[in-house]
Design an enzyme around this catalytic site. Structure first.
Site, PDB file in Angstrom:
ATOM      1  N   ASP A  10       0.874  -1.187   0.000  1.00 44.02           N
ATOM      2  CA  ASP A  10       0.000   0.000   0.000  1.00 44.02           C
ATOM      3  C   ASP A  10       0.903   1.227   0.000  1.00 44.02           C
ATOM      4  O   ASP A  10       2.107   1.144   0.272  1.00 44.02           O
ATOM      5  CB  ASP A  10      -0.904   0.005   1.246  1.00 44.02           C
ATOM      6  CG  ASP A  10      -1.803   1.247   1.304  1.00 44.02           C
ATOM      7  OD1 ASP A  10      -2.428   1.567   0.280  1.00 44.02           O
ATOM      8  OD2 ASP A  10      -1.864   1.906   2.356  1.00 44.02           O
ATOM      9  N   SER A  11       0.289   2.379  -0.257  1.00 44.54           N
ATOM     10  CA  SER A  11       1.047   3.626  -0.206  1.00 44.54           C
ATOM     11  C   SER A  11       1.443   3.966   1.234  1.00 44.54           C
ATOM     12  O   SER A  11       2.265   4.850   1.439  1.00 44.54           O
ATOM     13  CB  SER A  11       0.196   4.761  -0.767  1.00 44.54           C
ATOM     14  OG  SER A  11      -0.971   4.907   0.022  1.00 44.54           O
ATOM     15  N   TYR A  42      -0.639   8.742  -2.410  1.00 43.52           N
ATOM     16  CA  TYR A  42      -0.536   8.503  -3.845  1.00 43.52           C
ATOM     17  C   TYR A  42      -1.697   9.194  -4.588  1.00 43.52           C
ATOM     18  O   TYR A  42      -1.593   9.467  -5.784  1.00 43.52           O
ATOM     19  CB  TYR A  42      -0.621   7.002  -4.144  1.00 43.52           C
ATOM     20  CG  TYR A  42       0.661   6.212  -3.956  1.00 43.52           C
ATOM     21  CD1 TYR A  42       1.761   6.748  -3.288  1.00 43.52           C
ATOM     22  CD2 TYR A  42       0.759   4.916  -4.451  1.00 43.52           C
ATOM     23  CE1 TYR A  42       2.926   5.997  -3.128  1.00 43.52           C
ATOM     24  CE2 TYR A  42       1.922   4.165  -4.303  1.00 43.52           C
ATOM     25  CZ  TYR A  42       3.000   4.706  -3.633  1.00 43.52           C
ATOM     26  OH  TYR A  42       4.149   3.975  -3.488  1.00 43.52           O
ATOM     27  N   GLY A  43      -2.796   9.385  -3.884  1.00 47.54           N
ATOM     28  CA  GLY A  43      -4.032   9.886  -4.509  1.00 47.54           C
ATOM     29  C   GLY A  43      -3.875  11.064  -5.450  1.00 47.54           C
ATOM     30  O   GLY A  43      -4.411  11.057  -6.558  1.00 47.54           O
ATOM     31  N   CYS A  73      -4.210  -1.245  -2.182  1.00 48.72           N
ATOM     32  CA  CYS A  73      -4.324   0.203  -2.357  1.00 48.72           C
ATOM     33  C   CYS A  73      -5.213   0.404  -3.579  1.00 48.72           C
ATOM     34  O   CYS A  73      -4.904  -0.119  -4.661  1.00 48.72           O
ATOM     35  CB  CYS A  73      -2.927   0.785  -2.600  1.00 48.72           C
ATOM     36  SG  CYS A  73      -2.929   2.535  -3.028  1.00 48.72           S
ATOM     37  N   ASN A  74      -6.302   1.112  -3.402  1.00 44.05           N
ATOM     38  CA  ASN A  74      -7.231   1.319  -4.527  1.00 44.05           C
ATOM     39  C   ASN A  74      -6.587   2.135  -5.637  1.00 44.05           C
ATOM     40  O   ASN A  74      -6.780   1.866  -6.822  1.00 44.05           O
ATOM     41  CB  ASN A  74      -8.482   2.046  -4.041  1.00 44.05           C
ATOM     42  CG  ASN A  74      -9.336   1.201  -3.131  1.00 44.05           C
ATOM     43  OD1 ASN A  74     -10.291   0.579  -3.566  1.00 44.05           O
ATOM     44  ND2 ASN A  74      -9.005   1.154  -1.852  1.00 44.05           N
ATOM     45  N   THR A  75      -5.817   3.155  -5.232  1.00 45.60           N
ATOM     46  CA  THR A  75      -5.198   4.049  -6.204  1.00 45.60           C
ATOM     47  C   THR A  75      -4.238   3.247  -7.093  1.00 45.60           C
ATOM     48  O   THR A  75      -4.266   3.353  -8.328  1.00 45.60           O
ATOM     49  CB  THR A  75      -4.451   5.180  -5.474  1.00 45.60           C
ATOM     50  OG1 THR A  75      -5.279   5.672  -4.428  1.00 45.60           O
ATOM     51  CG2 THR A  75      -4.075   6.300  -6.406  1.00 45.60           C
ATOM     52  N   GLU A 152      -2.665   8.609   8.166  1.00 45.74           N
ATOM     53  CA  GLU A 152      -1.197   8.444   8.129  1.00 45.74           C
ATOM     54  C   GLU A 152      -0.548   9.167   9.314  1.00 45.74           C
ATOM     55  O   GLU A 152       0.432   8.709   9.867  1.00 45.74           O
ATOM     56  CB  GLU A 152      -0.645   9.048   6.852  1.00 45.74           C
ATOM     57  CG  GLU A 152      -0.178   8.230   5.718  1.00 45.74           C
ATOM     58  CD  GLU A 152       0.265   6.802   5.837  1.00 45.74           C
ATOM     59  OE1 GLU A 152       1.420   6.593   6.238  1.00 45.74           O
ATOM     60  OE2 GLU A 152      -0.475   5.885   5.469  1.00 45.74           O
ATOM     61  N   CYS A 184     -10.913   3.363  -0.373  1.00 41.24           N
ATOM     62  CA  CYS A 184      -9.508   3.633  -0.051  1.00 41.24           C
ATOM     63  C   CYS A 184      -9.243   2.822   1.203  1.00 41.24           C
ATOM     64  O   CYS A 184     -10.035   2.871   2.155  1.00 41.24           O
ATOM     65  CB  CYS A 184      -9.307   5.122   0.224  1.00 41.24           C
ATOM     66  SG  CYS A 184      -7.682   5.501   0.925  1.00 41.24           S
ATOM     67  N   THR A 185      -8.155   2.062   1.189  1.00 41.49           N
ATOM     68  CA  THR A 185      -7.931   1.137   2.311  1.00 41.49           C
ATOM     69  C   THR A 185      -7.589   1.853   3.617  1.00 41.49           C
ATOM     70  O   THR A 185      -7.601   1.237   4.677  1.00 41.49           O
ATOM     71  CB  THR A 185      -6.835   0.110   1.950  1.00 41.49           C
ATOM     72  OG1 THR A 185      -5.681   0.815   1.455  1.00 41.49           O
ATOM     73  CG2 THR A 185      -7.326  -0.868   0.909  1.00 41.49           C
ATOM     74  N   HIS A 186      -7.284   3.143   3.543  1.00 42.68           N
ATOM     75  CA  HIS A 186      -7.062   3.887   4.790  1.00 42.68           C
ATOM     76  C   HIS A 186      -8.372   4.153   5.543  1.00 42.68           C
ATOM     77  O   HIS A 186      -8.372   4.321   6.755  1.00 42.68           O
ATOM     78  CB  HIS A 186      -6.413   5.251   4.500  1.00 42.68           C
ATOM     79  CG  HIS A 186      -4.936   5.211   4.230  1.00 42.68           C
ATOM     80  ND1 HIS A 186      -4.400   4.692   3.082  1.00 42.68           N
ATOM     81  CD2 HIS A 186      -3.879   5.652   4.976  1.00 42.68           C
ATOM     82  CE1 HIS A 186      -3.075   4.823   3.117  1.00 42.68           C
ATOM     83  NE2 HIS A 186      -2.735   5.395   4.261  1.00 42.68           N
TER      84      HIS A 186
HETATM   85  N1  DGL Z   1      -4.715   3.237   0.695  1.00 42.73           N
HETATM   86  C1  DGL Z   1      -4.634   3.943  -0.541  1.00 42.73           C
HETATM   87  C2  DGL Z   1      -5.867   3.656  -1.394  1.00 42.73           C
HETATM   88  O1  DGL Z   1      -6.570   2.681  -1.113  1.00 42.73           O
HETATM   89  C3  DGL Z   1      -4.338   5.350  -0.142  1.00 42.73           C
HETATM   90  C4  DGL Z   1      -4.158   6.282  -1.140  1.00 42.73           C
HETATM   91  C5  DGL Z   1      -3.165   7.384  -1.058  1.00 42.73           C
HETATM   92  O2  DGL Z   1      -1.993   7.127  -0.812  1.00 42.73           O
HETATM   93  O3  DGL Z   1      -3.585   8.489  -1.387  1.00 42.73           O
HETATM   94  O4  DGL Z   1      -6.153   4.289  -2.373  1.00 42.73           O
END
Ligand code: DGL
Length: 275
Positions: A10-11, A42-43, A73-75, A152, A184-186
């Site tokens: 993940d990011s 990452y978004g 990570c969805n992104t 984060e 988003c997994t966060h």
């Molecule tokens: N957990 C990432 C996701 O699911 C976080 C994205 C990010 O880093 O902006 O998209």
């Protein structure tokens, strides 16, 4: 080295929401995790940059000889999953399709809300996958760029986060969605606050549970499930501050974990794809 782990990336700390479910559903499995907290979020980044960073993480995981990879990570899923499926020699899954399936199962009215990073929402991936599985759904999407930094930075207490969550979700509140995908997994880490803002009648969907079920199915189909003789060994790596990562991970996973700092070398994607 502990070959045969499940590689999860993940990011940052968001993929821990998937880790927790994998640990719950598959307690015999060893997990190898990398979070790119130093470059999170990452978004807002261009897709090509997300691709480059994600391949650096995949390359890192491959050095440990994992048996499968989960892009938690969805992104990153929206940018690289399809491509990575073609060149990786081990199974790889993402989190968007599992999240979409879970939402469709839960939704009664067919009006589904999706929240995610700018990258995920801009990619239109959720709409594509949701309506491919069930044509005719009414999907309302909303980018929430300010939620990932809260998680984060571990600013997840109601006092601090409530106002930010309210502002981010305000365009969605009166749209009548009864199912909301946490795309988003966060976000599952702040699910109670999202629930408070959306109201109790809205069902929140985290892709974690369904993703862990897919991990289980993929391992089983490929005869890769861990056997009881094999000791369970989890490894966590972050490109950011290992102390901060450890604090968040231990709180979320409710167990102690060892976290190592790692620096990801710059590499040529063609080199990775050829591996
Ligand atoms: N957990 C990432 C996701 O699911 C976080 C994205 C990010 O880093 O902006 O998209």
């Amino acid at each position: 080295m502990h070959p045969g782990s499940i590689g999860i990336l993940d990011s940052g700390v968001g993929g821990l929401t998937v880790v927790k479910e994998v640990m719950r559903q598959l307690p015999m499995e060893s997990i190898l995790y990398i979070g790119d907290s130093a470059r999170c979020p990452y978004g807002p980044r261009p897709a090509e940059e997300v691709r480059r960073f994600t391949y650096q993480m995949i390359h890192f995981l491959l050095q440990f000889d994992p048996k499968m990879i989960v892009i938690a990570c969805n992104t990153a899923t929206s940018v690289v999953l399809e491509e990575a499926k073609h060149w990786l020699k081990i199974p790889v899954i993402g989190v968007i399709e599992p999240g979409a399936r879970a939402a469709i199962r839960e939704s009664k009215s067919g009006k589904i809300g999706v929240i995610g990073t700018q990258g995920t929402i801009k990619s239109g991936m959720y709409e594509k996958v949701l309506t491919r599985i069930k044509p005719g759904l009414n999907v309302v999407s909303q980018a929430c760029p300010n939620l990932v930094p809260l998680v984060e930075d571990d600013e997840v207490s109601v006092d601090v986060a409530l106002q930010v969550v309210q502002e981010e979700l305000s365009p969605l509140i009166h749209q009548g969605v009864e199912t909301l995908v946490l795309g988003c997994t966060h976000y599952p880490i702040i699910a109670p606050i999202i629930q408070q803002v959306m109201g109790e009648e809205v069902s929140l969907i985290s892709s974690a549970e369904e993703t862990a079920s897919e991990v289980s199915a993929v391992l089983s189909e490929n005869h890769l499930l861990a056997t009881p003789e094999k000791a369970v060994h989890h490894q966590f790596y972050t490109t950011g501050d290992p102390f901060s990562f450890k604090r968040i991970a231990e709180k979320w996973l409710e167990r102690s974990v060892e976290v190592r700092a790692v620096h990801l070398p710059v590499l040529d994607i063609k080199e990775v794809i050829r591996l």
